[in-house]
Design an enzyme around this catalytic site. Structure first.
Site, mmCIF file in Angstrom:
data_model
loop_
_atom_site.group_PDB
_atom_site.id
_atom_site.type_symbol
_atom_site.label_atom_id
_atom_site.label_comp_id
_atom_site.label_asym_id
_atom_site.label_seq_id
_atom_site.Cartn_x
_atom_site.Cartn_y
_atom_site.Cartn_z
ATOM 1 N N THR A 13 3.157 -8.925 0.149
ATOM 2 C CA THR A 13 3.266 -8.377 -1.210
ATOM 3 C C THR A 13 4.495 -7.476 -1.335
ATOM 4 O OG1 THR A 13 0.865 -8.394 -1.318
ATOM 5 C CG2 THR A 13 2.012 -7.075 -2.972
ATOM 6 N N VAL A 14 4.629 -6.512 -0.432
ATOM 7 C CA VAL A 14 5.701 -5.525 -0.577
ATOM 8 C C VAL A 14 7.052 -6.114 -0.153
ATOM 9 C CG1 VAL A 14 6.509 -3.230 0.045
ATOM 10 C CG2 VAL A 14 4.053 -3.652 -0.174
ATOM 11 N N ALA A 33 24.525 3.042 -5.621
ATOM 12 C CA ALA A 33 24.690 3.397 -4.204
ATOM 13 C C ALA A 33 26.162 3.546 -3.832
ATOM 14 C CB ALA A 33 24.052 2.328 -3.322
ATOM 15 N N ARG A 45 5.305 -13.295 10.189
ATOM 16 C CA ARG A 45 4.556 -13.988 11.232
ATOM 17 C C ARG A 45 4.818 -15.493 11.191
ATOM 18 N NH1 ARG A 45 -1.144 -11.388 10.733
ATOM 19 N NH2 ARG A 45 -0.602 -12.068 8.647
ATOM 20 N N GLU A 130 8.976 6.829 0.902
ATOM 21 C CA GLU A 130 8.497 7.129 -0.453
ATOM 22 C C GLU A 130 7.350 6.212 -0.873
ATOM 23 O OE1 GLU A 130 9.755 9.703 -2.752
ATOM 24 O OE2 GLU A 130 7.736 9.120 -3.316
ATOM 25 N N GLY A 135 2.588 4.692 -4.219
ATOM 26 C CA GLY A 135 3.384 3.511 -4.606
ATOM 27 C C GLY A 135 4.629 3.833 -5.400
ATOM 28 N N ASP A 202 -7.784 5.207 3.187
ATOM 29 C CA ASP A 202 -6.436 4.987 2.648
ATOM 30 C C ASP A 202 -5.941 6.248 1.919
ATOM 31 O OD1 ASP A 202 -4.219 3.072 1.639
ATOM 32 O OD2 ASP A 202 -5.058 3.912 -0.207
ATOM 33 N N LYS A 206 -2.711 8.919 2.887
ATOM 34 C CA LYS A 206 -1.675 9.365 1.943
ATOM 35 C C LYS A 206 -1.706 10.876 1.779
ATOM 36 C CE LYS A 206 -2.072 5.018 -0.596
ATOM 37 N NZ LYS A 206 -2.845 4.386 -1.670
ATOM 38 N N GLY A 303 1.048 -2.557 -5.605
ATOM 39 C CA GLY A 303 1.560 -3.789 -6.203
ATOM 40 C C GLY A 303 3.013 -3.988 -5.809
HETATM 41 N N1 NAP Z 1 0.401 -3.936 -1.200
HETATM 42 C C1 NAP Z 1 0.661 -2.769 -1.769
HETATM 43 O O1 NAP Z 1 0.546 -2.633 -2.978
HETATM 44 C C2 NAP Z 1 1.128 -1.612 -0.934
HETATM 45 C C3 NAP Z 1 1.416 -0.373 -1.571
HETATM 46 C C4 NAP Z 1 1.894 0.683 -0.815
HETATM 47 C C5 NAP Z 1 2.074 0.520 0.539
HETATM 48 N N2 NAP Z 1 1.764 -0.664 1.134
HETATM 49 C C6 NAP Z 1 1.974 -0.784 2.574
HETATM 50 O O2 NAP Z 1 3.005 -1.744 2.804
HETATM 51 C C7 NAP Z 1 2.755 -2.442 4.005
HETATM 52 C C8 NAP Z 1 2.711 -3.929 3.726
HETATM 53 O O3 NAP Z 1 1.673 -4.209 2.835
HETATM 54 P P1 NAP Z 1 1.522 -5.646 2.112
HETATM 55 O O4 NAP Z 1 0.494 -5.465 1.070
HETATM 56 O O5 NAP Z 1 2.849 -6.176 1.739
HETATM 57 O O6 NAP Z 1 0.897 -6.500 3.310
HETATM 58 P P2 NAP Z 1 0.730 -8.105 3.396
HETATM 59 O O7 NAP Z 1 0.845 -8.716 2.037
HETATM 60 O O8 NAP Z 1 -0.448 -8.357 4.202
HETATM 61 O O9 NAP Z 1 2.044 -8.549 4.210
HETATM 62 C C9 NAP Z 1 2.218 -8.251 5.566
HETATM 63 C C10 NAP Z 1 3.440 -9.015 6.079
HETATM 64 O O10 NAP Z 1 3.631 -8.663 7.434
HETATM 65 C C11 NAP Z 1 3.733 -9.855 8.220
HETATM 66 N N3 NAP Z 1 3.148 -9.605 9.524
HETATM 67 C C12 NAP Z 1 1.875 -9.263 9.832
HETATM 68 N N4 NAP Z 1 1.728 -9.115 11.158
HETATM 69 C C13 NAP Z 1 2.928 -9.384 11.697
HETATM 70 C C14 NAP Z 1 3.419 -9.411 13.034
HETATM 71 N N5 NAP Z 1 2.641 -9.143 14.073
HETATM 72 N N6 NAP Z 1 4.722 -9.733 13.211
HETATM 73 C C15 NAP Z 1 5.510 -10.010 12.179
HETATM 74 N N7 NAP Z 1 5.108 -9.999 10.898
HETATM 75 C C16 NAP Z 1 3.832 -9.688 10.669
HETATM 76 C C17 NAP Z 1 2.983 -10.922 7.468
HETATM 77 O O11 NAP Z 1 3.507 -12.184 7.837
HETATM 78 P P3 NAP Z 1 3.030 -13.586 7.176
HETATM 79 O O12 NAP Z 1 3.423 -13.501 5.728
HETATM 80 O O13 NAP Z 1 3.809 -14.605 7.899
HETATM 81 O O14 NAP Z 1 1.552 -13.657 7.370
HETATM 82 C C18 NAP Z 1 3.279 -10.547 6.018
HETATM 83 O O15 NAP Z 1 4.484 -11.131 5.589
HETATM 84 C C19 NAP Z 1 1.467 -1.853 4.582
HETATM 85 O O16 NAP Z 1 1.786 -0.805 5.459
HETATM 86 C C20 NAP Z 1 0.784 -1.292 3.350
HETATM 87 O O17 NAP Z 1 -0.102 -0.233 3.640
HETATM 88 C C21 NAP Z 1 1.304 -1.723 0.425
#
Ligand code: NAP
Length: 430
Positions: A13-14, A33, A45, A130, A135, A202, A206, A303
């Site tokens: 997602t991010v 910048a 992955r 940040e 978010g 969570d 934060k 998001g």
């Molecule tokens: N989602 C939000 O709204 C949000 C908001 C604030 C902060 N965050 C933080 O941002 C971070 C990412 O969140 P997300 O929602 O984007 O997670 P996500 O959608 O689950 O994406 C995780 C990504 O990391 C990759 N990944 C997982 N394990 C891996 C490994 N061992 N080696 C290499 N790549 C790996 C996955 O690969 P594949 O795609 O190949 O499976 C995927 O692309 C987290 O720390 C989360 O707490 C998220």
């Protein structure tokens, strides 16, 4: 000008949002910048996954850890997630290799924030996060930089959109927790395993980071008192409304004579406060500074778009050569504040009891509260019980010490006329 060369680790997602934003806003980002921001490498992955993101000429790195040492990379964006494993290894390796790090990973920072800040400073690189708190709301930058002239007495907020959505829906529809949670999962607002969100973890991650920035102290996640929203019922929401409150999962940090108090739990908040009206998946943070007074920040806390917005703001700072101490002061100067024990917390409480409708019940309750020197501000009881099912009685206490309140509730719970465990929700004066 040389471009800032970026590696994005994680394309979920991010990560996908970051790549898209960097592509679509390339012109204004370069202007702001003073040089282009260029994605030179990415990794995740599964290479075969269809991602539909504009990767341009960025190369795919089969082993994400190699992004940390790649000679064509200036900054690693870690958006994999998790406090251990690949994300942690990558961040440590990138810092050790002299790369700047931008991350959205609150779990990692909650557990290792002060250590990572110290390592980054020693290596002379930026550690920017940040996106890890609230978010898209640039609250860390606001506290650290825009409000640098203030001492904060308190920071608090709604830091988990899933919980806020569930509580808002419960109030809007009168439905119970389980039903609304199931619907939130069906709509993608809650994870299949929702415990991190609804049990408050969570928000606690934060809060620990937010407190570190606001109070220039070493992040101390273990000291956060955490309760989630599983026990909040439709009846609590109705009673709270009648008493002039909304129920919110708040994360609060303050510094007092006992040290740093950090707590995450459901709260009754007065209906006439701004935070009472932050509904749905929105987040809000309120800071109280000695010179500026109260500031309220509200916006989307999660998001792809909002989180990418925060990640990219950090990248623009790095590209422009702007650097702030990760937690507001040099890492060696971070305070190690004692944790204020929750048993010493003083506040008002809402107590809901399910009691048999018999003479003398209220006298028994009030006797226990009197023994603990807890006085009652108001009481609500509606209707009469049919048979043995009991009636709800709601008490609102004046200020009481937490330790006295838990002793009283445990004695009240043992009364024969009390047929369900007492439910207590703290009332916040905001
Ligand atoms: N989602 C939000 O709204 C949000 C908001 C604030 C902060 N965050 C933080 O941002 C971070 C990412 O969140 P997300 O929602 O984007 O997670 P996500 O959608 O689950 O994406 C995780 C990504 O990391 C990759 N990944 C997982 N394990 C891996 C490994 N061992 N080696 C290499 N790549 C790996 C996955 O690969 P594949 O795609 O190949 O499976 C995927 O692309 C987290 O720390 C989360 O707490 C998220």
């Amino acid at each position: 000008m040389q471009p800032l060369r970026i590696a994005v680790a994680g394309l979920g997602t991010v990560g996908s949002g970051v790549v898209r934003l960097l592509h679509e806003q390339a012109d204004i980002l370069a202007a702001r910048a003073g040089r282009p921001l260029q994605v030179v490498a990415v990794g995740a992955r599964n290479r075969r996954k269809q991602r539909k993101i504009p990767l341009g000429r960025a190369r795919w790195e089969g082993e994400v850890l190699d992004l940390a040492t790649a000679s064509d990379v200036d900054v690693v964006v870690e958006v994999i997630g998790g406090s251990e494993g690949a994300a942690s290894e990558l961040v440590h390796a990138a810092i050790a290799a002299g790369k700047h790090v931008v991350t959205a990973n609150k779990a990692l920072l909650a557990h290792q924030g002060a250590d990572l800040a110290r390592r980054a400073e020693r290596a002379g690189v930026a550690l920017a996060f940040e996106a890890a708190v609230a978010g898209g709301i640039p609250v860390l930058k606001a506290l650290r930089e825009g409000l640098a002239g203030n001492r904060f007495s308190r920071v608090y907020g709604i830091l988990n959109g899933t919980c806020n959505y569930i509580l808002s829906e419960m109030r809007a529809t009168g439905r119970g927790f389980d039903e609304v949670l199931a619907e939130a999962q069906a709509h993608g607002y809650a994870e299949a395993d929702p415990s991190f969100d609804i049990d408050g973890i969570d928000a606690a991650h934060k809060l620990a980071i937010l407190a570190g920035v606001a109070f220039n102290c070493a992040v101390n996640f273990k000291a956060v008192h955490v309760e989630g929203i599983r026990h909040v019922s439709a009846a609590d929401i109705t009673f709270a409304n009648e008493l002039g409150f909304r129920i919110k999962l708040l994360a609060l940090a303050s510094v007092g004579a006992n040290g740093l108090e950090q707590r995450v739990h459901p709260c009754l908040v007065p209906i006439d406060t701004p935070i009472a009206h932050v509904d749905g998946v929105f987040n809000a943070v309120v800071s109280e500074g000695d010179f500026v007074g109260r500031n309220v920040f509200e916006g989307r806390g999660a998001g792809a778009g909002p989180t990418a917005s925060a990640v990219v703001a950090d990248l623009v700072d790095i590209a422009a050569g702007r650097r702030a101490w990760a937690f507001g002061v040099p890492a060696r100067d971070l305070a190690r504040l004692p944790a204020a024990p929750m048993r010493d917390h003083v506040g008002r409480c809402y107590i809901r009891l399910q009691v048999k409708d018999r003479p003398g019940v209220i006298a028994d309750l009030t006797a226990i509260l009197r023994d603990e020197k807890i006085s009652i501000e108001s009481m609500l009881q509606h209707g009469r019980a049919v048979g043995d099912e009991g009636v709800p009685v709601v008490l609102v206490s004046h200020e009481a010490r937490e330790a006295a309140m838990s002793r009283a509730l445990s004695r009240i719970g043992r009364l024969r006329a009390v047929i369900e465990p007492p439910r207590m929700i703290r009332i916040e004066s905001l």
